[in-house]
Design a protein around this motif. Structure first.
Motif, PDB file in Angstrom:
ATOM      1  N   ALA A 103       0.833  -1.401   0.066  1.00 39.72           N
ATOM      2  CA  ALA A 103       0.139   0.199  -0.008  1.00 39.72           C
ATOM      3  C   ALA A 103       0.957   1.107   0.123  1.00 39.72           C
ATOM      4  N   PHE A 104       2.050   1.205   0.047  1.00 37.92           N
ATOM      5  CA  PHE A 104       3.047   2.270   0.113  1.00 37.92           C
ATOM      6  C   PHE A 104       2.975   2.958  -1.334  1.00 37.92           C
ATOM      7  N   PRO A 105       3.323   4.049  -1.429  1.00 36.58           N
ATOM      8  CA  PRO A 105       3.099   4.947  -2.766  1.00 36.58           C
ATOM      9  C   PRO A 105       4.238   4.538  -3.538  1.00 36.58           C
ATOM     10  N   PRO A 106       4.136   4.862  -4.888  1.00 33.88           N
ATOM     11  CA  PRO A 106       5.188   4.641  -5.730  1.00 33.88           C
ATOM     12  C   PRO A 106       6.556   5.341  -5.642  1.00 33.88           C
ATOM     13  N   PRO A 107       7.701   4.895  -6.066  1.00 30.49           N
ATOM     14  CA  PRO A 107       8.956   5.701  -5.943  1.00 30.49           C
ATOM     15  C   PRO A 107       9.114   7.076  -6.087  1.00 30.49           C
ATOM     16  N   ARG A 108       8.341   7.565  -6.941  1.00 33.18           N
ATOM     17  CA  ARG A 108       8.407   9.334  -7.238  1.00 33.18           C
ATOM     18  C   ARG A 108       7.593   9.839  -5.944  1.00 33.18           C
ATOM     19  N   ARG A 109       6.806   9.303  -5.085  1.00 34.12           N
ATOM     20  CA  ARG A 109       6.175   9.872  -4.147  1.00 34.12           C
ATOM     21  C   ARG A 109       6.545   9.004  -2.656  1.00 34.12           C
ATOM     22  N   ALA A 110       7.648   8.408  -2.533  1.00 36.75           N
ATOM     23  CA  ALA A 110       8.175   7.673  -1.614  1.00 36.75           C
ATOM     24  C   ALA A 110       8.074   8.304  -0.452  1.00 36.75           C
ATOM     25  N   ILE A 111       7.727   7.648   0.790  1.00 35.33           N
ATOM     26  CA  ILE A 111       7.773   8.262   2.049  1.00 35.33           C
ATOM     27  C   ILE A 111       9.123   8.088   2.731  1.00 35.33           C
ATOM     28  N   SER A 112       9.432   9.179   3.221  1.00 35.51           N
ATOM     29  CA  SER A 112      10.901   9.336   3.632  1.00 35.51           C
ATOM     30  C   SER A 112      10.883   9.386   5.124  1.00 35.51           C
ATOM     31  N   ALA A 113      11.880   8.612   5.678  1.00 34.52           N
ATOM     32  CA  ALA A 113      12.100   8.641   7.217  1.00 34.52           C
ATOM     33  C   ALA A 113      13.355   8.788   7.521  1.00 34.52           C
ATOM     34  N   PHE A 114      13.583  10.161   8.298  1.00 33.15           N
ATOM     35  CA  PHE A 114      14.963  10.370   8.693  1.00 33.15           C
ATOM     36  C   PHE A 114      15.970  10.635   7.395  1.00 33.15           C
ATOM     37  N   ARG A 122       7.662  -0.812  -3.991  1.00 33.60           N
ATOM     38  CA  ARG A 122       8.713  -1.618  -4.826  1.00 33.60           C
ATOM     39  C   ARG A 122       9.402  -1.935  -3.588  1.00 33.60           C
ATOM     40  N   GLY A 123       9.647  -1.591  -2.528  1.00 35.75           N
ATOM     41  CA  GLY A 123      10.336  -1.990  -1.403  1.00 35.75           C
ATOM     42  C   GLY A 123      10.810  -1.160  -0.455  1.00 35.75           C
ATOM     43  N   VAL A 124      11.713  -1.159   0.546  1.00 31.59           N
ATOM     44  CA  VAL A 124      12.023  -0.371   1.401  1.00 31.59           C
ATOM     45  C   VAL A 124      13.655  -0.148   0.969  1.00 31.59           C
ATOM     46  N   TYR A 125      14.019   1.097   0.745  1.00 29.07           N
ATOM     47  CA  TYR A 125      15.405   1.436   0.653  1.00 29.07           C
ATOM     48  C   TYR A 125      16.083   1.976   1.655  1.00 29.07           C
ATOM     49  N   VAL A 126      17.192   1.441   2.117  1.00 30.08           N
ATOM     50  CA  VAL A 126      17.922   1.532   3.024  1.00 30.08           C
ATOM     51  C   VAL A 126      19.429   1.945   2.712  1.00 30.08           C
ATOM     52  N   PRO A 127      20.186   2.670   3.546  1.00 31.12           N
ATOM     53  CA  PRO A 127      21.377   3.042   3.253  1.00 31.12           C
ATOM     54  C   PRO A 127      22.208   1.735   3.011  1.00 31.12           C
ATOM     55  N   SER A 128      23.417   1.994   2.392  1.00 32.01           N
ATOM     56  CA  SER A 128      24.266   0.644   1.917  1.00 32.01           C
ATOM     57  C   SER A 128      25.637   1.133   2.041  1.00 32.01           C
ATOM     58  N   LEU A 129      26.646   0.037   2.590  1.00 32.69           N
ATOM     59  CA  LEU A 129      28.073   0.289   2.508  1.00 32.69           C
ATOM     60  C   LEU A 129      28.602   0.156   1.100  1.00 32.69           C
ATOM     61  N   ALA A 197      15.577  10.066  -7.846  1.00 31.68           N
ATOM     62  CA  ALA A 197      16.159  10.714  -9.206  1.00 31.68           C
ATOM     63  C   ALA A 197      15.104  10.304 -10.353  1.00 31.68           C
ATOM     64  N   GLY A 198      14.554  11.480 -10.653  1.00 30.22           N
ATOM     65  CA  GLY A 198      13.482  11.367 -11.522  1.00 30.22           C
ATOM     66  C   GLY A 198      12.205  10.550 -10.895  1.00 30.22           C
ATOM     67  N   PHE A 199      11.871   9.266 -11.692  1.00 28.80           N
ATOM     68  CA  PHE A 199      10.918   8.623 -11.143  1.00 28.80           C
ATOM     69  C   PHE A 199      11.155   7.141 -10.552  1.00 28.80           C
ATOM     70  N   ASN A 200      12.642   7.227 -10.351  1.00 24.51           N
ATOM     71  CA  ASN A 200      13.034   6.055  -9.924  1.00 24.51           C
ATOM     72  C   ASN A 200      13.941   6.403  -8.489  1.00 24.51           C
TER      73      ASN A 200
END
Length: 345
Positions: A103-114, A122-129, A197-200
């Motif tokens: 139910a989360f929005p598409p990437p271009r309207r992603a919910i940002s936390a911190f 499409r998934g949860v995007y987290v920082p990576s090393l 970045a754009g729609f992604n």
């Protein structure tokens, strides 16, 4: 079985699998052997089980200690959480989490936390090393630092006792030494944050909705069980121990760390082992929300090859290996806890 073209045995493991796996720790694509597909499914199960055990332990310990707080509101909230989660089926919770993830929005309207976490359908995007320029000398340097750190940890013990602050200081110094030495060998370590970045979304690491929902469900469910175990373990320590520690002038945090928890661990560890085993087995419910774990891959294998009995045998053997490994590791730790308590006595 031979008449319809199904020959008993495990020879099918070398044949090409005619299906894809949406998410895998190792590289897999349609046409690779069934054995590789089953290995990919097992590693997916192992990944979510290990991550679930670690995160559920951290959250469970925090909730268990918070539930004994003198703050009535905090203790009531923890009790409500524990009762609600423990008394609802895990499968129902998984359906809730996967529905929420989708139910989360598409990437271009992603919910940002911190500004570091992006929630999308499409998934949860987290920082990576990101590691650059690792050479042989880099690995040699890191191994030397690791050996020196382990030796320093052993020297940090005094009279066979384990001192948390001293050991943590050694570990921090070891990490700092590794971080300082690595650049001299040409290696670099960068933090890659996910950005729109754009729609992604570019950068970071993505947790698929299925994996994120499964991990969240397992952590939420078993953190409640571990919280109850921690609460029971702490309450099993006689109140006279606390009073004696206060009479010696120890602060509350020191009493919890030096007096209560070392004794409570003899109660907490065996029960926590059972929770870990249940978590590993209940990860098989991933098949209900579409995560390609061992059960899902073996179900597909059985359907495409007709080797149902062999697939079931592999499934039983894999879960036996996983659970017996967890049990063996926890029993080793429990033996150390019991011996340490016996030494103090």
């Amino acid at each position: 079985m031979r008449r319809i073209g199904v020959v008993p045995g495990f020879a099918f493991l070398g044949r090409s699998a005619n299906f894809e796996i949406g998410e895998s720790v190792i590289a897999f694509r349609g046409g690779d052997p069934y054995a590789l597909a089953i290995l990919a499914g097992f590693l997916n199960t192992l990944k979510v089980a290990l991550a679930g055990c670690v995160l559920a332990t951290v959250l469970g310990v925090v909730l268990g200690v918070a539930g004994l707080s003198g703050n009535l509101l905090l203790a009531s909230l923890v009790r409500a959480y524990v009762e609600f989660v423990r008394n609802t089926p895990l499968l129902l919770q998984l359906f809730f989490w996967i529905a929420l993830a989708q139910a989360f929005p598409p990437p271009r309207r992603a919910i940002s936390a911190f500004d570091a976490l992006l929630l999308t359908n499409r998934g949860v995007y987290v920082p990576s090393l990101t590691v650059h320029g690792f050479t042989t000398w880099t690995w040699v340097t890191l191994v030397v630092v690791l050996i020196v750190t382990v030796a320093a940890l052993r020297l940090a013990r005094r009279d066979g006792a384990f001192h948390l602050r001293r050991s943590m200081l050694v570990v921090v110094l070891g990490i700092a030494a590794a971080a300082a030495a690595a650049p001299t060998t040409g290696a670099s370590l960068d933090l890659d944050l996910p950005t729109l970045a754009g729609f992604n979304i570019r950068g970071g690491h993505v947790l698929t909705p299925e994996f994120a929902a499964l991990l969240t469900g397992l952590v939420v469910k078993f953190a409640a069980a571990i919280a109850e175990i921690v609460r029971a373990g702490i309450q099993s320590v006689d109140r006279g121990q606390r009073e004696a520690a206060r009479a010696m002038g120890l602060r509350e945090m020191q009493i919890m760390r030096l007096v209560v928890l070392p004794q409570a661990m003899r109660v907490i560890t065996p029960l926590t082992t059972s929770s870990y085993l249940d978590l590993a087995k209940d990860s098989s419910l991933a098949v209900a929300i579409g995560y390609p774990d061992l059960v899902s891959v073996l179900n597909t294998t059985a359907n495409t090859t007709g080797q149902s009995l062999e697939a079931l045998t592999i499934m039983i053997g894999a879960y036996l290996v996983l659970n017996l490994s967890i049990s063996f590791a926890m029993n080793l730790y429990n033996r150390r806890v019991v011996l340490r308590g016996a030494t103090r006595a």
